[in-house]
Design an enzyme around this catalytic site. Structure first.
Site, PDB file in Angstrom:
ATOM      1  CG  ASP A   1      -2.231   0.708   0.967  1.00 39.74           C
ATOM      2  OD1 ASP A   1      -2.342   1.442  -0.038  1.00 39.74           O
ATOM      3  OD2 ASP A   1      -3.157   0.542   1.786  1.00 39.74           O
TER       4      ASP A   1
ATOM      5  CG  ASP B   1      -8.994   2.267  -0.938  1.00 34.79           C
ATOM      6  OD1 ASP B   1      -8.492   1.137  -1.048  1.00 34.79           O
ATOM      7  OD2 ASP B   1      -8.399   3.224  -0.408  1.00 34.79           O
TER       8      ASP B   1
END
Length: 757
Positions: free
Chosen positions: A488, A558
């Site tokens: 990430d 997301d």
């Protein structure tokens, strides 16, 4: 004349007398010529044409008032009106240059002339950078053209690779200092191409967090149309790709040129139209914040850019890029292997978990057919929320008393692979790493440090930083059986500066940061070749060809809402294949859009990607759990086709009641169609889906995961593509639904499987 021909059809035909170069493979032609003045000219890029000894007739000269002319007494020859391969500023061309180099006297003028060429089979690597490659040298041929500015000792080598089986060319540039004084490269495009007219529609892929890569189209106009990033990431906001199509081009017909950048940092992609309707396309590192210091004897390598041509519409352009990714960018053990179906605990638990809770989620997931359990944020350091712990990659004993080795063994004993979330590039001030090395955080001396999500960037331009993070990560990968990493990156650069280098090198900081990211990825993959790394940057904030060289899949967004994902995955598919798109089924109401969609639709969207779940299956009803099992069984049966077949967009989700897409196996014996009802229109019109990519002579038997009036029927490929497949019976039902037809509702969906008999 001299020609180099590979065994499989990629040719670089060189006419030395005319200093002419023709790259072709029977599908495209790219024709370049150095004229008598030594200027390298762009003559043609497009559908393949037969070679001829001299394409010089394509050089058009005319006297135009106010032009600056290069030859004494000649009012026709002006660089302003010539189509060039690597233009510079200061010698009569007033359009945007491809290169600018600051010299000791303060001038940034460059005057490049032709100085020779070299042809080789295959595709060379780019040191420290992602780049396309070929498995066999016969699969590509590479042309290198040398340009020089002898006054300052500058050399520029333009590299072009044509592939044997794809309508695409890879381009990059090497800039060298062969003089006596230091130089500063302040602009260095990887690709510059002048097109003879401006009759193109430009489609860019823009958005923001949770709505990435939506296509937006405008016709080219005078001046510059630009997308860019200054965040030192390709970003949610503008992806480093664009399509340039002739007006009227559709999915399956018309001319389209596509550009893509194999790079993950700041970029500049633009089309500049002059008032004579010549279009200059350029793609490369953004010049803002960039200046590369070259001492005598040093070189600078630009990242690689890709350009593809299609005369079969956007669909043909997409196939070219999809196959480039699958064949020539993705590497390693997982290049040809199907990746495991995963479950991620993030939306199930956030920071509220312990080892037993995780194992309980994994146990139920195994019963459903899941193959990989991924532990997300919160397992390390003092990470009880998002204000602490980043940089301290040591398991938190309060949550994991047996460490990662103990947890991974428990997960493995269930029959699942184990995966782990990292955010290697970040640090919290509340961490042991920051307390020991505050100077490792990116900052400008004397300036306030801004945060993003309570995070600060580590200076990956500093090798000591990369070495430290590599040491922490490799130790954990050695100690525990970790098959997968979710990588990430949740904030962009600010106060960009490299405190380890002097003032003359500060323009290198952003690019050196990206080189550090690539270095860490490469070192991990070399040490752990069976590791799967999934890229992520607050979802789709770093979704680019460069990352796919290291991470064969990237978390698409997301936003896991199925209806928003229709738009995101639809736009992403223009350049990136389904195997690159991380896509999961999550809980409802959705955590990003607060929308409630059926679990069938959530899966029917996510299956067109690298499939997984982001919820606690223990919270589902028995009926829903049965549906999850069926979904996983379906995906396992067809995932190879989904990930390696040809993807076709059928109906855009933007502004339509219906959305649809399909994937066809390479042998055209099997096709899977996703059919989605977005918002139901009362008393709506009849609808048919005109399918594509089928064998028109084959007979296809249709089966449907919901209910359909054509379930079990057979049609020829010609019928399905020309007449269309009836999709207006209103029967969007559930997988295994036995209810009568006519049960369509908002957000319903179904999958059709077509099997050739």
């Amino acid at each position: 004349m001299q020609a180099t021909q590979t065994a499989h059809g990629a040719a670089i035909i060189v006419n030395e007398q005319n200093r002419q170069f023709h790259l072709t493979n029977g599908r495209i032609s790219y024709i370049i010529k150095a004229d008598e003045q030594g200027t390298l000219l762009s003559l043609y890029f497009g559908k393949a044409v037969p070679d001829r000894e001299d394409f010089g007739y394509l050089i058009e000269l005319a006297h135009r008032p106010t032009s600056t002319c290069r030859i004494d007494g000649d009012l026709h020859y002006s660089l302003e009106h010539l189509r060039q391969e690597y233009p510079e500023y200061g010698t009569g061309d007033y359009r945007t240059p491809a290169i600018a180099v600051c010299q000791p006297n303060g001038s940034d003028m460059v005057d490049l002339t032709y100085d020779g060429y070299h042809v080789s089979q295959g595709k060379p690597k780019l040191e420290g950078l992602p780049a396309t490659y070929v498995d066999n040298e016969d699969d590509a041929a590479t042309l290198s053209i040398d340009l020089v500015d002898r006054l300052i000792g500058l050399s520029v080598t333009l590299n072009y690779t044509v592939f044997a089986d794809k309508p695409a060319v890879a381009r990059s540039v090497v800039i060298g200092n062969n003089g006596a004084d230091a130089l500063s490269v302040e602009r260095a495009m990887s690709l510059s191409l002048d097109l003879p007219d401006s009759d193109y529609d430009m489609t860019e892929f823009t958005g923001a967090w949770s709505r990435e890569r939506h296509p937006h189209t405008q016709h080219l106009h005078y001046g510059t149309q630009q997308i860019e990033s200054l965040r030192n990431a390709s970003g949610h906001f503008a992806n480093p790709v664009a399509a340039f199509a002739r007006p009227g081009a559709s999915e399956d017909h018309g001319e389209v040129i596509g550009l893509a950048f194999e790079y993950s940092g700041n970029f500049d992609l633009h089309a500049e139209v002059d008032t004579y309707d010549v279009t200059r396309l350029q793609l490369g590192i953004n010049e803002r914040g960039f200046a590369w210091h070259l001492e005598p004897g040093e070189t600078f390598q630009t990242p690689e850019a890709l350009i593809a041509y299609s005369d079969e519409g956007y669909d043909g352009m997409s196939r070219a890029f999809h196959r480039l990714v699958l064949d020539n960018i993705v590497r390693g053990a997982w290049k040809r292997r199907e990746r495991p179906i995963l479950i991620n605990n993030w939306e199930a638990t956030y920071f509220d978990f312990d080892e037993d809770k995780l194992v309980d989620i994994a146990r139920t997931a195994k019963q459903a057919g899941v193959e990989l359990f991924v532990l997300d944020d919160g397992w390390f350091g003092a990470r009880n929320n998002d204000t602490a712990g980043l940089g301290d990659w040591t398991p938190n004993p309060a949550r994991l008393p047996q460490g990662l080795a103990g947890l991974s063994k428990r997960i493995n004993d269930l029959g699942l692979k184990f995966g782990l979330w990292f955010e290697p590039e970040m640090v919290n001030k509340d961490s042991d790493l920051y307390r020991a090395h505050p100077d490792w955080a990116v900052h400008t001396p004397g300036r306030h440090m801004n945060h993003g999500r309570n995070e600060f960037l580590l200076n990956f331009a500093n090798k000591d930083v990369v070495d430290n993070i590599y040491g922490q990560m490799s130790r954990l990968l050695d100690e525990a059986n970790i098959a997968y990493i979710k990588w990430d990156m949740n904030r962009f650069v600010s106060e960009g500066y490299d405190v380890t280098r002097g003032a003359e090198h500060q323009g290198e900081a952003y690019h050196r940061y990206i080189l550090g990211v690539y270095d860490l990825l490469e070192r991990l993959l070399q040490r752990f070749p069976d590791l799967i790394i999934e890229g992520c940057a607050s979802g789709g904030g770093r979704f680019d060809m460069g990352m796919l060289y290291y991470t064969p899949q990237i978390w698409c967004s997301d936003d896991t809402d199925a209806i928003e994902r229709l738009k995101i995955q639809y736009g992403t598919s223009y350049f990136y294949p389904l195997s690159a798109m991380g896509a999961h089924v999550s809980v409802v109401p959705n955590h990003q859009a607060n929308r409630i969609t059926p679990i069938e639709t959530r899966a029917n969207v996510a299956m067109f990607g690298t499939f997984g779940y982001e919820l606690d299956l223990n919270t589902l009803s028995e009926e829903e759990f049965g549906k999850v099992r069926s979904q996983i069984e379906f995906f396992k049966r067809y995932r190879e086709i989904i990930h390696t077949g040809d993807f076709h967009r059928l109906v855009s989700p933007d502004g339509n009641e219906q959305a649809a897409w399909m994937v066809v196996s390479r042998d055209r014996k099997t096709a899977i169609v996703g059919d989605y009802r977005i918002l139901l229109t009362p008393n709506s019109r009849y609808m048919r889906l005109h399918l594509r990519g089928l064998d028109e002579n084959a007979q296809y038997r249709v089966s449907c995961t919901g209910a359909s009036s054509i379930d079990g029927a057979a049609f020829t490929g010609a019928e399905l593509m020309r007449i269309g497949m009836v999709s207006s019976d209103g029967s969007y039902g559930e997988m295994g639904d036995s209810e009568p037809l006519g049960k369509a509702s908002d957000f319903s969906s179904r999958l059709f499987v077509l099997t050739a008999e």
